[in-house]
Write an enzyme that holds these catalytic residues in place. Structure first.
Site: not given
Ligand code: AMP
Length: 285
Positions: A30, A33, A37, A147-148, A150, A153, A185-186
């Site tokens: 999303m 970055l 990411h 990514g772990q 999430d 997800q 995290s963003s």
């Protein structure tokens, strides 16, 4: 790096002779970055002939009271970062491209979408599974990178890939952290200094869990209580959940099972929701 803002231009790039023979790796994001990411992009570069990254803030995975409008973005910076990583194609569609109206089709990965983060984010994983399936259909990757960070997800996507016989392999990469231990995290940019300090208790609580497990403790309740005690050390943090679950079905288990357990937690620091986890097992497939 080719930048494609439409499905038509993405298809044009993917069908160009230069792309025709190689293995396609894909990293959905999303945007805004960070090194987490980029770790996925680097692995994708190493393991594939062509690296496709998408940046799309997917409205279908945000609830009405969530931060879709405030989600951070800096496309110019993202482009520079992805250029530096030698990304081949960046797919940056807008909402009308991804969800042409009227839009009616969604993917439900039943039973995995209502626990952990699904308890407070109803519909979130439906939105995630839907957009990821759509992106897989557009990019046709052989490998896709998640990514772990999430973990739920990744588990939902893995189940969807199995259930729908999707011809893609899923790689799940380790959590990249800041030097103080906070998972990148963003959304971290929105933490005040005091909230950020409080947020460090989240990785610390997981370190406590790891230490307990290392010393031979297996009971979930003991581990959960120790984590809760750590999180309670700062009143700025509100615990949403601490869950100790089996990887396949995300069901709570009374004792950790070696190679098959996820210890996951979500907290709120002010308006910001943070998640982190400890994985005892492997999520790739
Ligand atoms: P997002 O842009 O938040 O949707 O994340 C895109 C991908 O990057 C997802 O697969 C995330 O799990 C992954 N990711 C996000 N943060 C991290 C991190 N700190 N370390 C590793 N991967 C991450």
């Amino acid at each position: 790096m080719k930048i494609c803002r439409s499905i038509q231009s993405l298809h044009g790039e993917l069908s160009a002779p230069a792309c025709g023979r190689g293995r396609i790796g894909f990293v959905p994001t999303m945007g805004f970055l960070h090194q987490g990411h980029l770790s996925l992009v680097r692995c994708c570069r190493e393991e594939n002939d062509l690296t496709v990254v998408s940046i799309f803030v997917n409205p279908a995975q945000f609830g009405p009271a969530e931060d879709l409008q405030r989600y951070p973005c800096d496309p110019e910076k993202d482009i520079v970062l992805l250029e530096k990583e030698n990304t081949d194609i960046l797919f940056m569609p807008d909402n009308s491209e991804m969800y042409p109206q009227p839009y009616r089709t969604y993917v439900n990965v039943e039973g995995l979408d209502t626990m952990l983060c699904g308890q407070t984010r109803p519909g979130h994983f439906r939105g995630v599974a839907t957009v990821v399936l759509k992106l897989f259909n557009l990019v046709c990757p052989a490998w896709a990178y998640f990514g772990q960070k999430d973990a739920q997800q990744a588990i939902v996507i893995r189940q969807m890939v199995r259930d729908l016989h999707l011809p893609v392999q899923i790689r799940v990469m380790a959590i990249v952290r800041d030097s103080d231990g906070l998972a990148l995290s963003s959304r971290n940019v929105y933490l005040s200094p005091a909230e950020r300090q409080a947020a460090l208790l989240l990785p610390k609580s997981l370190q406590k869990a790891a230490a307990l497990i290392g010393s031979g403790v297996a009971e979930s309740q003991v581990i959960r209580e120790s984590m809760q005690k750590e999180l309670d050390r700062d009143p700025l943090l509100a615990t949403e959940y601490i869950s100790i679950v089996r990887l396949q079905d995300l069901q709570e288990i009374p004792a950790i099972e070696a190679g098959n357990t996820l210890i996951a937690a979500a907290v709120r620091a002010g308006r910001i929701r943070l998640i982190d986890n400890l994985l005892l097992g492997d999520l790739s497939c």
